[in-house]
Design a protein around this motif. Structure first.
Motif, mmCIF file in Angstrom:
data_model
loop_
_atom_site.group_PDB
_atom_site.id
_atom_site.type_symbol
_atom_site.label_atom_id
_atom_site.label_comp_id
_atom_site.label_asym_id
_atom_site.label_seq_id
_atom_site.Cartn_x
_atom_site.Cartn_y
_atom_site.Cartn_z
ATOM 1 N N TYR B 159 -12.460 9.520 -20.023
ATOM 2 C CA TYR B 159 -12.296 10.015 -21.586
ATOM 3 C C TYR B 159 -11.155 9.349 -22.747
ATOM 4 N N ASP B 160 -9.788 9.181 -22.310
ATOM 5 C CA ASP B 160 -8.991 7.845 -22.561
ATOM 6 C C ASP B 160 -9.256 7.016 -23.150
ATOM 7 N N GLU B 161 -9.959 6.442 -21.872
ATOM 8 C CA GLU B 161 -10.771 4.967 -22.790
ATOM 9 C C GLU B 161 -11.493 4.969 -23.725
ATOM 10 N N ILE B 162 -12.570 5.780 -23.560
ATOM 11 C CA ILE B 162 -13.376 6.237 -24.471
ATOM 12 C C ILE B 162 -12.736 6.676 -26.046
ATOM 13 N N VAL B 163 -11.557 7.428 -25.711
ATOM 14 C CA VAL B 163 -11.239 7.462 -26.969
ATOM 15 C C VAL B 163 -10.097 6.704 -27.395
ATOM 16 N N SER B 164 -9.237 6.194 -27.043
ATOM 17 C CA SER B 164 -8.572 4.566 -27.339
ATOM 18 C C SER B 164 -9.309 3.882 -27.932
ATOM 19 N N SER B 165 -10.630 3.530 -27.149
ATOM 20 C CA SER B 165 -11.017 2.203 -27.621
ATOM 21 C C SER B 165 -12.517 2.346 -29.118
ATOM 22 N N SER B 166 -12.428 3.499 -29.404
ATOM 23 C CA SER B 166 -13.272 4.611 -30.343
ATOM 24 C C SER B 166 -14.832 3.976 -30.208
ATOM 25 N N THR B 167 -15.105 3.482 -28.444
ATOM 26 C CA THR B 167 -16.074 3.623 -28.567
ATOM 27 C C THR B 167 -16.248 4.976 -27.445
ATOM 28 N N ASP B 168 -17.994 4.107 -26.819
ATOM 29 C CA ASP B 168 -18.898 5.727 -25.872
ATOM 30 C C ASP B 168 -18.632 4.210 -24.632
ATOM 31 N N THR B 169 -18.504 2.838 -24.326
ATOM 32 C CA THR B 169 -19.152 2.204 -23.703
ATOM 33 C C THR B 169 -17.737 1.477 -22.885
ATOM 34 N N ILE B 170 -17.211 1.630 -21.881
ATOM 35 C CA ILE B 170 -16.366 1.400 -20.996
ATOM 36 C C ILE B 170 -17.162 -0.105 -20.454
ATOM 37 N N THR B 171 -16.127 -0.629 -20.324
ATOM 38 C CA THR B 171 -16.676 -3.031 -19.608
ATOM 39 C C THR B 171 -16.062 -2.893 -18.830
ATOM 40 N N MET B 172 -15.392 -2.128 -18.300
ATOM 41 C CA MET B 172 -14.502 -2.823 -17.206
ATOM 42 C C MET B 172 -15.233 -2.665 -15.801
ATOM 43 N N THR B 173 -14.913 -3.061 -14.731
ATOM 44 C CA THR B 173 -15.934 -3.311 -13.454
ATOM 45 C C THR B 173 -15.581 -2.138 -12.398
ATOM 46 N N HIS B 174 -15.850 -1.352 -11.954
ATOM 47 C CA HIS B 174 -15.470 -0.942 -11.206
ATOM 48 C C HIS B 174 -14.494 -0.752 -10.185
ATOM 49 N N GLU B 175 -14.467 -2.291 -9.789
ATOM 50 C CA GLU B 175 -12.577 -3.089 -8.872
ATOM 51 C C GLU B 175 -11.536 -2.598 -10.359
ATOM 52 N N GLN B 176 -11.789 -3.076 -11.152
ATOM 53 C CA GLN B 176 -10.307 -2.842 -12.224
ATOM 54 C C GLN B 176 -10.069 -1.111 -11.908
ATOM 55 N N ILE B 177 -11.266 -0.846 -12.483
ATOM 56 C CA ILE B 177 -10.750 1.351 -12.931
ATOM 57 C C ILE B 177 -10.245 1.155 -11.159
ATOM 58 N N ALA B 178 -10.755 0.937 -9.849
ATOM 59 C CA ALA B 178 -9.708 1.170 -8.993
ATOM 60 C C ALA B 178 -8.822 1.065 -8.389
ATOM 61 N N ILE B 208 -20.611 0.915 -18.680
ATOM 62 C CA ILE B 208 -20.457 2.198 -17.926
ATOM 63 C C ILE B 208 -20.599 3.472 -19.621
ATOM 64 N N TYR B 209 -21.606 3.514 -20.100
ATOM 65 C CA TYR B 209 -21.859 4.580 -21.390
ATOM 66 C C TYR B 209 -21.550 5.920 -21.245
ATOM 67 N N ILE B 210 -20.902 6.262 -22.227
ATOM 68 C CA ILE B 210 -20.886 8.115 -21.951
ATOM 69 C C ILE B 210 -21.734 8.142 -22.451
ATOM 70 N N THR B 211 -22.520 9.601 -21.978
ATOM 71 C CA THR B 211 -23.557 9.910 -22.543
ATOM 72 C C THR B 211 -23.518 11.145 -22.735
ATOM 73 N N ASP B 212 -22.768 11.736 -22.307
ATOM 74 C CA ASP B 212 -21.848 13.309 -22.467
ATOM 75 C C ASP B 212 -20.608 13.552 -22.528
ATOM 76 N N LYS B 213 -20.110 12.789 -24.049
ATOM 77 C CA LYS B 213 -18.503 13.392 -24.272
ATOM 78 C C LYS B 213 -18.037 14.538 -23.898
ATOM 79 N N ALA B 214 -18.825 15.966 -23.955
ATOM 80 C CA ALA B 214 -18.163 17.221 -24.073
ATOM 81 C C ALA B 214 -18.362 17.382 -22.910
ATOM 82 N N LYS B 215 -19.136 17.102 -21.229
ATOM 83 C CA LYS B 215 -19.150 17.818 -20.626
ATOM 84 C C LYS B 215 -17.774 16.655 -20.167
ATOM 85 N N LEU B 216 -18.155 15.276 -20.415
ATOM 86 C CA LEU B 216 -16.873 14.328 -19.249
ATOM 87 C C LEU B 216 -15.857 15.050 -20.021
ATOM 88 N N GLN B 217 -15.016 15.882 -21.101
ATOM 89 C CA GLN B 217 -13.774 16.265 -21.493
ATOM 90 C C GLN B 217 -13.763 17.594 -20.664
#
Lengths: 221, 221
Positions: B159-178, B208-217
């Motif tokens: 959630y912090d990622e999509i808010v700070s980058s103002s997009t719905d997509t997170i282009t990190m790998t699972h390894e990076q997130i880990a 990773i494409y966030i499809t339901d921002k409200a549910k994530l929040q």
């Protein structure tokens, strides 16, 4: 109560203060007693700055559902700055403080200390440096939690306890140790059984007796 | 390079300095470029103080066996003080800093900054306050690690990622997130599958494409 001579010993800035500033701080000082496990400070209040005279204070974080983790403990001569976090505007988190043993402290009212720290740079620098040095303690805790197994963390905790108290016995309950380390009592009980099977300690109703200090120390590396 | 106008914008103490102190700091300044994932600072060196002009720096802890956890990230306009920890004697822990994106920074040599901070209280207070405000960030990380489940922490991170980058997509790998969260890649992959099954996001090879921002929040509460 002669606060002057106490403050002269524990505040490096004391002699740079004017006579009236010294008097102001002493007027807003008091001596306070806490029973074992009594709350010294909770949450967002800005109580004041404490100097531990005798006993021990424990700073910890508390979750909404009552879980705890110990951040650090303060011994005689040490200054507790986070109970006066309103003096440091850049601190935005809350900590809880309890007396771990019956404790005597000197307290300077937060608003009074704040007034002086805004006017005298040396006082502000002391307050900030005290807070920053605790940052290092918390980083050590974080490092243990993220990178170390619970058995290593327990070994470090037990070893630090016997070193700081100069005995071979730890009289805490498993529940208390669990709260220090932010885990469940069952986890601690299970690990102590493993340590006992390895000949490192004996668990009795009166406490934990370390029987092989060298072996315990090895586990901390 | 006109460091003067840059420092005037980001240092509240700038106008209290003498002309010669200003010149001294500017003479010991440089502009540095970092490629994506290039090391900015490692371990115990005392490199200097960085001001981020563009890009993003990531501060993290590293274990002996290569595990990482992100402490915080610095965006344009922010000052990195922990890379000059020798200025702050009360800091005794080591951090690593990488450029998370291609980054341009201004750097003031640590020894030069130290010289001025020892003489001018306002500079020392700025350095300490910058460090203390990061203490609050680290306490928030500690709180998440100790008290929150990994799925909640992952939800907060996404959630912090999509808010700070103002997009719905997170282009990190699972390894990076880990690595950000101090856990294993498998854990992240498994949780993202759960989130996908709950209709919160889609996992594709591109990101990773966030499809339901409200549910994530909702998961972050």
């Amino acid at each position: 109560m002669n606060f002057e001579s106490i403050y002269n010993d524990c505040f490096p800035f004391w002699n740079t203060l004017s006579k009236s500033d010294k008097e102001f701080l002493c007027t807003h000082s008091s001596k306070v007693y806490f029973d074992k496990e009594q709350a010294v400070h909770s949450n967002t209040e800005c109580t004041g700055l404490y100097i531990v005279k005798s006993g021990k204070l424990r700073l910890y974080m508390l979750s909404e559902d009552g879980k705890e983790i110990t951040l650090y403990r303060l011994s005689p001569g040490e200054v507790c700055m986070l109970s006066a976090s309103c003096v440091l505007q850049s601190i935005t988190f809350d900590v809880y403080i309890d007396a771990e043993e019956p404790s005597e402290c000197y307290m300077i009212n937060a608003a009074a200390f704040h007034t002086i720290s805004e006017r005298v740079s040396a006082v502000k620098i002391f307050a900030l440096e005290t807070a920053v040095s605790r940052f290092s303690d918390v980083m050590w805790i974080l490092q243990q939690i993220v990178f170390m197994s619970m058995d290593k963390r327990l070994a470090i905790f037990l070893y630090d306890e016997i070193v700081s108290s100069s005995t071979d016995t730890i009289t805490m309950t498993h529940e208390q140790i669990a709260r220090h380390l932010g885990t469940a009592r069952e986890v601690i009980t299970r690990m102590l059984k493993h340590f006992a099977a390895d000949g490192i300690l004996n668990v009795t109703r009166k406490g934990i007796y370390i029987t092989d200090k060298a072996k315990l120390q090895q586990l901390t590396h």
